[in-house]
Design a protein around this motif. Sequence first.
Motif, PDB file in Angstrom:
ATOM      1  N   UNK A  44       0.836  -1.354  -0.020  1.00 21.50           N
ATOM      2  CA  UNK A  44       0.111  -0.189   0.023  1.00 21.50           C
ATOM      3  C   UNK A  44       0.955   1.354  -0.190  1.00 21.50           C
ATOM      4  N   UNK A  45       1.928   1.113   0.941  1.00 18.59           N
ATOM      5  CA  UNK A  45       2.763   2.438   0.721  1.00 18.59           C
ATOM      6  C   UNK A  45       3.549   2.540  -0.306  1.00 18.59           C
ATOM      7  N   UNK A  46       4.006   1.528  -1.195  1.00 17.11           N
ATOM      8  CA  UNK A  46       4.637   1.630  -2.324  1.00 17.11           C
ATOM      9  C   UNK A  46       3.713   2.260  -3.443  1.00 17.11           C
ATOM     10  N   UNK A  47       2.471   1.816  -3.267  1.00 19.31           N
ATOM     11  CA  UNK A  47       1.400   2.557  -4.544  1.00 19.31           C
ATOM     12  C   UNK A  47       0.972   3.693  -3.927  1.00 19.31           C
ATOM     13  N   UNK A  83       8.495   4.022  -0.116  1.00 20.43           N
ATOM     14  CA  UNK A  83       6.925   3.941   0.024  1.00 20.43           C
ATOM     15  C   UNK A  83       6.861   2.559   0.717  1.00 20.43           C
ATOM     16  N   UNK A  84       7.481   1.611   0.262  1.00 15.07           N
ATOM     17  CA  UNK A  84       7.160   0.325   0.566  1.00 15.07           C
ATOM     18  C   UNK A  84       7.972  -0.021   2.075  1.00 15.07           C
ATOM     19  N   UNK A  85       8.942   0.578   2.307  1.00 12.08           N
ATOM     20  CA  UNK A  85       9.546   0.511   3.509  1.00 12.08           C
ATOM     21  C   UNK A  85       8.820   1.191   4.685  1.00 12.08           C
ATOM     22  N   UNK A  86       8.422   2.516   4.274  1.00 10.34           N
ATOM     23  CA  UNK A  86       7.654   3.105   5.099  1.00 10.34           C
ATOM     24  C   UNK A  86       6.272   2.462   5.652  1.00 10.34           C
ATOM     25  N   UNK A  87       5.422   1.869   4.703  1.00 12.69           N
ATOM     26  CA  UNK A  87       4.360   1.237   5.037  1.00 12.69           C
ATOM     27  C   UNK A  87       4.693  -0.170   5.902  1.00 12.69           C
ATOM     28  N   UNK A  88       5.651  -0.656   5.555  1.00  9.33           N
ATOM     29  CA  UNK A  88       6.088  -1.831   6.594  1.00  9.33           C
ATOM     30  C   UNK A  88       6.484  -1.357   7.818  1.00  9.33           C
ATOM     31  N   UNK A  89       7.269  -0.162   8.005  1.00  7.88           N
ATOM     32  CA  UNK A  89       7.334   0.336   9.236  1.00  7.88           C
ATOM     33  C   UNK A  89       6.410   0.667  10.081  1.00  7.88           C
ATOM     34  N   UNK A  90       5.329   1.478   9.436  1.00  9.45           N
ATOM     35  CA  UNK A  90       3.939   1.723  10.308  1.00  9.45           C
ATOM     36  C   UNK A  90       3.554   0.362  10.768  1.00  9.45           C
ATOM     37  N   UNK A  91       3.404  -0.508   9.931  1.00 12.18           N
ATOM     38  CA  UNK A  91       2.702  -1.949  10.487  1.00 12.18           C
ATOM     39  C   UNK A  91       3.471  -2.358  11.480  1.00 12.18           C
ATOM     40  N   UNK A  92       4.769  -2.213  11.341  1.00 12.78           N
ATOM     41  CA  UNK A  92       5.665  -2.751  12.575  1.00 12.78           C
ATOM     42  C   UNK A  92       5.621  -2.361  13.841  1.00 12.78           C
ATOM     43  N   UNK A 135      14.463   0.184   9.488  1.00 13.21           N
ATOM     44  CA  UNK A 135      13.576   0.238  10.524  1.00 13.21           C
ATOM     45  C   UNK A 135      14.516   0.675  12.022  1.00 13.21           C
ATOM     46  N   UNK A 136      14.486   1.760  12.413  1.00 10.56           N
ATOM     47  CA  UNK A 136      15.271   2.239  13.472  1.00 10.56           C
ATOM     48  C   UNK A 136      15.048   1.640  14.726  1.00 10.56           C
ATOM     49  N   UNK A 137      13.650   1.115  15.011  1.00 10.61           N
ATOM     50  CA  UNK A 137      13.272   0.506  15.911  1.00 10.61           C
ATOM     51  C   UNK A 137      14.053  -0.772  16.278  1.00 10.61           C
ATOM     52  N   UNK A 138      14.692  -1.397  14.864  1.00  4.14           N
ATOM     53  CA  UNK A 138      15.287  -2.649  15.162  1.00  4.14           C
ATOM     54  C   UNK A 138      16.441  -2.535  15.939  1.00  4.14           C
ATOM     55  N   UNK A 139      17.135  -1.288  15.937  1.00  7.28           N
ATOM     56  CA  UNK A 139      18.261  -1.180  16.799  1.00  7.28           C
ATOM     57  C   UNK A 139      18.043  -1.330  18.162  1.00  7.28           C
ATOM     58  N   UNK A 140      16.909  -0.838  18.650  1.00  8.28           N
ATOM     59  CA  UNK A 140      16.411  -1.141  20.198  1.00  8.28           C
ATOM     60  C   UNK A 140      16.101  -2.441  20.459  1.00  8.28           C
ATOM     61  N   UNK A 280      24.352   4.176  -0.305  1.00  6.72           N
ATOM     62  CA  UNK A 280      24.077   2.602  -0.254  1.00  6.72           C
ATOM     63  C   UNK A 280      22.926   2.166  -0.376  1.00  6.72           C
ATOM     64  N   UNK A 281      22.028   2.579   0.264  1.00  2.27           N
ATOM     65  CA  UNK A 281      20.421   1.978   0.233  1.00  2.27           C
ATOM     66  C   UNK A 281      19.679   3.009   0.264  1.00  2.27           C
ATOM     67  N   UNK A 282      19.408   4.032  -0.957  1.00  2.00           N
ATOM     68  CA  UNK A 282      18.788   5.378  -0.926  1.00  2.00           C
ATOM     69  C   UNK A 282      17.213   4.919  -0.698  1.00  2.00           C
ATOM     70  N   UNK A 283      16.689   4.034  -1.233  1.00  8.37           N
ATOM     71  CA  UNK A 283      15.194   3.351  -0.808  1.00  8.37           C
ATOM     72  C   UNK A 283      14.877   3.219   0.634  1.00  8.37           C
ATOM     73  N   UNK A 284      15.851   3.056   1.456  1.00  8.09           N
ATOM     74  CA  UNK A 284      15.613   2.851   3.082  1.00  8.09           C
ATOM     75  C   UNK A 284      15.613   4.016   3.630  1.00  8.09           C
ATOM     76  N   UNK A 285      15.834   5.356   3.166  1.00 14.06           N
ATOM     77  CA  UNK A 285      15.744   6.541   3.824  1.00 14.06           C
ATOM     78  C   UNK A 285      14.440   7.213   3.440  1.00 14.06           C
TER      79      UNK A 285
END
Length: 293
Positions: A44-47, A83-92, A135-140, A280-285
Amino acid sequence: MTPAASRPLGKRLGFAVEYALLRVGVAAISLLPIDRRIAAVGRVGEMLVPRVPALRRRAMANLDLALPGTPPERQEEILREMGNNFGRLLMEYGLLTELMREPERVHLDGPGLQAIRASQAAGRGAIIVSAHFGNWESIRMGLKHAGIECGMIYRAFNNPHFDTLVRGRMLAAGEPVMVKGRKGMRAFVEHLSHGGVALILVDQKQTGAPRLPFMGIPAETVPAAAQLALRHKIPMVPAFGRRLEDGQSFDVTLEAPIEGADALERMVTVNARISDWIRRYPGQWLWLHHRWR
């Protein structure tokens, strides 16, 4: 953050409707396995994110500025990945309690881990600095699985209903959870002074802060993290939670602590480390912030 009661009625109603739609959507997929729920919201975020005019304009302006010369087809790919990462992050965020029961999702590594352990063994804490990356929460999450309780100070989400929901779930990944502002910063400083470990995201602008290079472009950068690390003689460790290709797990890298006698010098190094990961990973910012305005 503007108090909820003082916001215009239209804005409050908009937030209420936005939150209600979110809850309906989450309820509609609640019977799916966790991985499928995360993937569904990612799609959904990707779209949606690349198609919302205001978001698209802001992200494209940032891409043009920070990654000049990127071909249009690659820009579109970065927007979809973001968008895909952002959508996943919200669900996570909504599933943090459940995700904490699955430590295999997070792989934690890097020299910063030893530095944090050594500081704690000496009765001191540590500041973890990161960005709106992966996902910055993965750090914690990874630190808690490693036996290190890591709090966080964060900027409240614009939607107060969503913020209340998320804040309660953030506690599953580590305590305390503090909101940026005068009161939150006092609690943050007190936590560090008592040997605590805490995460702060340092890639958002604050008007009036020193302008330091970020992706090679001057950007207002708050030096508080470096100042506190120097004051309390504790390590300042850059950390990045990169989402892996399966979309469901994370590789958390705790880099070597930032050294330097001067707080601004340290923040220049932090910005450089963050910039390297973005390149290196622009789609993740999260390209949606007004980082350079």
